[in-house]
Structures are given as C-alpha cells and as structure tokens.
Write a protein that holds these residues in place. Structure first.
Motif, PDB file in Angstrom:
ATOM      1  N   VAL A 234     -59.266  42.607  72.733  1.00  0.00           N
ATOM      2  CA  VAL A 234     -59.545  41.178  72.894  1.00  0.00           C
ATOM      3  C   VAL A 234     -60.486  40.944  74.069  1.00  0.00           C
ATOM      4  CG1 VAL A 234     -58.516  38.905  73.314  1.00  0.00           C
ATOM      5  CG2 VAL A 234     -57.287  40.603  71.932  1.00  0.00           C
ATOM      6  N   ARG A 235     -60.212  41.663  75.152  1.00  0.00           N
ATOM      7  CA  ARG A 235     -61.050  41.525  76.353  1.00  0.00           C
ATOM      8  C   ARG A 235     -60.957  42.803  77.165  1.00  0.00           C
ATOM      9  NH1 ARG A 235     -58.537  37.702  78.346  1.00  0.00           N
ATOM     10  NH2 ARG A 235     -57.453  38.607  80.134  1.00  0.00           N
ATOM     11  N   SER A 236     -62.086  43.222  77.750  1.00  0.00           N
ATOM     12  CA  SER A 236     -62.088  44.438  78.560  1.00  0.00           C
ATOM     13  C   SER A 236     -63.166  44.331  79.622  1.00  0.00           C
ATOM     14  CB  SER A 236     -62.339  45.668  77.680  1.00  0.00           C
ATOM     15  OG  SER A 236     -62.428  46.843  78.464  1.00  0.00           O
ATOM     16  N   THR A 237     -62.862  44.809  80.829  1.00  0.00           N
ATOM     17  CA  THR A 237     -63.843  44.756  81.907  1.00  0.00           C
ATOM     18  C   THR A 237     -64.743  45.989  81.928  1.00  0.00           C
ATOM     19  OG1 THR A 237     -62.218  45.719  83.427  1.00  0.00           O
ATOM     20  CG2 THR A 237     -62.378  43.300  83.363  1.00  0.00           C
ATOM     21  N   HIS A 238     -64.383  47.030  81.151  1.00  0.00           N
ATOM     22  CA  HIS A 238     -65.233  48.223  81.078  1.00  0.00           C
ATOM     23  C   HIS A 238     -64.875  49.016  79.826  1.00  0.00           C
ATOM     24  CE1 HIS A 238     -67.336  51.920  82.101  1.00  0.00           C
ATOM     25  NE2 HIS A 238     -67.926  51.279  83.110  1.00  0.00           N
ATOM     26  N   PRO A 239     -65.880  49.553  79.109  1.00  0.00           N
ATOM     27  CA  PRO A 239     -65.587  50.324  77.891  1.00  0.00           C
ATOM     28  C   PRO A 239     -64.656  51.509  78.123  1.00  0.00           C
ATOM     29  CG  PRO A 239     -67.925  49.791  77.985  1.00  0.00           C
ATOM     30  CD  PRO A 239     -67.342  49.371  79.298  1.00  0.00           C
ATOM     31  N   LEU A 240     -64.751  52.165  79.291  1.00  0.00           N
ATOM     32  CA  LEU A 240     -63.888  53.311  79.535  1.00  0.00           C
ATOM     33  C   LEU A 240     -62.426  52.918  79.664  1.00  0.00           C
ATOM     34  CD1 LEU A 240     -66.015  55.510  81.951  1.00  0.00           C
ATOM     35  CD2 LEU A 240     -65.625  55.814  79.508  1.00  0.00           C
ATOM     36  N   PHE A 241     -62.151  51.708  80.126  1.00  0.00           N
ATOM     37  CA  PHE A 241     -60.772  51.229  80.152  1.00  0.00           C
ATOM     38  C   PHE A 241     -60.265  51.025  78.719  1.00  0.00           C
ATOM     39  CE2 PHE A 241     -61.762  49.226  84.509  1.00  0.00           C
ATOM     40  CZ  PHE A 241     -61.332  50.363  85.180  1.00  0.00           C
ATOM     41  N   SER A 242     -61.135  50.516  77.848  1.00  0.00           N
ATOM     42  CA  SER A 242     -60.753  50.343  76.439  1.00  0.00           C
ATOM     43  C   SER A 242     -60.419  51.687  75.808  1.00  0.00           C
ATOM     44  CB  SER A 242     -61.893  49.673  75.660  1.00  0.00           C
ATOM     45  OG  SER A 242     -62.204  48.401  76.176  1.00  0.00           O
ATOM     46  N   LEU A 243     -61.235  52.705  76.076  1.00  0.00           N
ATOM     47  CA  LEU A 243     -60.982  54.031  75.525  1.00  0.00           C
ATOM     48  C   LEU A 243     -59.669  54.604  76.051  1.00  0.00           C
ATOM     49  CD1 LEU A 243     -64.584  55.529  75.725  1.00  0.00           C
ATOM     50  CD2 LEU A 243     -63.302  55.027  73.642  1.00  0.00           C
TER      51      LEU A 243
END
Length: 227
Positions: free
Chosen positions: A184-193
């Motif tokens: 839904v929301r993420s401050t950085h793609p690596l956190f999403s991964l």
C-alpha cells in the motif's frame, strides 16, 4: 494475471492480481482513458539496424500512479496485426510482473480502461461496505514470537529508517497467501522486498466467525530502524 478496474470517486484505479502479488495503480478516469487511447495507437514492432540488426524494437505506453506509491503499469504492442497481442506489465517499485494479453482480450481491456461498454465486458455497481464486523467475528492476530522482516543491509540504506504498509490475506491455518500481497505504501523498495521475503515465515491466529476459522484480509505496518 487478472485485471480489475474501478471507476468513480477517489478510488478510481486499476488492479492486477498476479502470482507475485497484487499491484494497484491509482489514477483518474481521464488518465486511464488517455492511456487506453495511446495504447491502441501504438505502432507495431520495427526491425533495428546497425549494431542491433536482427533485433526488433517494440513500442510501449506507461501509466504512473497519481499518488506517491511509485506504482506503474506498461502496455507493449507485440505485432503489427490489426488484432495484436499486448504485454501488460505492473510494478510497485520493488518488483514487477508481466503477462501477455491475447488479441481477443486486448479490445476488452482498452474499452474497460476508457470506461466504455463492449461485448463480454460487464460493469458491476459498488457493493455497500460494512462499517463494522459482525459480533461473532474475531480478526486475525499475529502469533506469539512471530517472525519480522529483517533490516536490509545494503549500502544505499545506510543509516536509513522507514516503513511499509502491506495488505495480505490470511488463510484458515494462519498462513499468509503470498500472491495476495499488496504494498500500500513504502518508503523504499528494499523495505518492500524485506517484507515479501519474511511472509513465508510469519504466522497468525486465523480470524474466526462463530469460532470457525475463516480467511480474511488485513493491513499491517512494518517499521524499519537501524539495528
């Protein structure tokens, strides 16, 4: 891949349901219609020359989300035939998924994006949303000592903190259905991964209704701080 298009109000969007998760792109109805028109007008592939001789160049259109999610979708025309197949690609900034749309489905997809009527296309009115859960419903809860995403140790995240808000389905055994993951929301793609990699190890007490386990969808916020 299956595609769901919602038109009207602040929730106007296109969603792609894939084996790698759910991708949602918020955009105005006029932006969706313009994307459909531009995609229909794409030229077919052309042969390249020079050092790239023997290869083909393909034309594409890209629609980017109207919010700050970083989500985007891409349509690529695959042939010069009047009824050409396309590839639909979806990205959330951390990973992406693409699937071919057969010629017989392309017209339906473009008509849906434009908000038009077409053979085989069925529009359904919004169903009313319940303001609360039934009294006999108990929502899913994280199991004790549940696994957490690991802080990604990458140079570009040196001394960085952030958060991810993810939505996913929890089945009747308390496991997350990986293909249901929506960032839904993420401050950085690596956190999403990092969140995606942690899902197989996470466990929940499943939701119940009248004491019977049921599948449910939950949203959860994950905070990332320097270890």
């Amino acid at each position: 891949m299956s595609v769901f298009i919602h038109l009207g109000g602040s929730d106007t969007s296109i969603m792609a349901f894939t084996p790698e998760g759910v991708f949602r792109l918020a955009a105005s109805s006029s932006a969706l219609a313009s994307w459909a028109k531009a995609s229909a007008a794409l030229p077919g592939p052309t042969p390249q020359s020079g050092a790239e001789s023997g290869k083909m160049s393909f034309s594409a259109t890209i629609l980017r989300a109207s919010d700050e999610s970083g989500n985007a979708m891409r349509l690529v025309r695959l042939s010069s035939d009047s009824l050409s197949a396309y590839t639909l690609g979806a990205s959330n900034g951390a990973w992406e998924f693409g699937s071919q749309v057969p010629p017989g489905r392309v017209g339906m997809l473009l008509h849906a994006l434009a908000g038009d009527e077409a053979d085989g296309l069925k529009w359904r009115p919004d169903l009313p949303h319940a303001d609360s859960y039934p009294p006999d419903f108990r929502n899913a809860e994280p199991a004790p000592h549940n696994a957490r995403p690991h802080y990604p140790r990458r140079a570009e995240l040196a001394e960085a903190s952030g958060e991810v808000v993810a939505q996913f389905k929890i089945d009747t055994t308390g496991r997350i259905r990986r293909e249901s993951l929506l960032i839904v929301r993420s401050t950085h793609p690596l956190f999403s991964l990092a969140v995606r990699e942690a899902l197989p190890s996470m466990r929940f007490r499943p939701a119940t209704r009248s004491g019977v386990p049921v599948e449910t969808t939950v949203s959860q916020e994950f905070q990332f701080r320097i270890p």
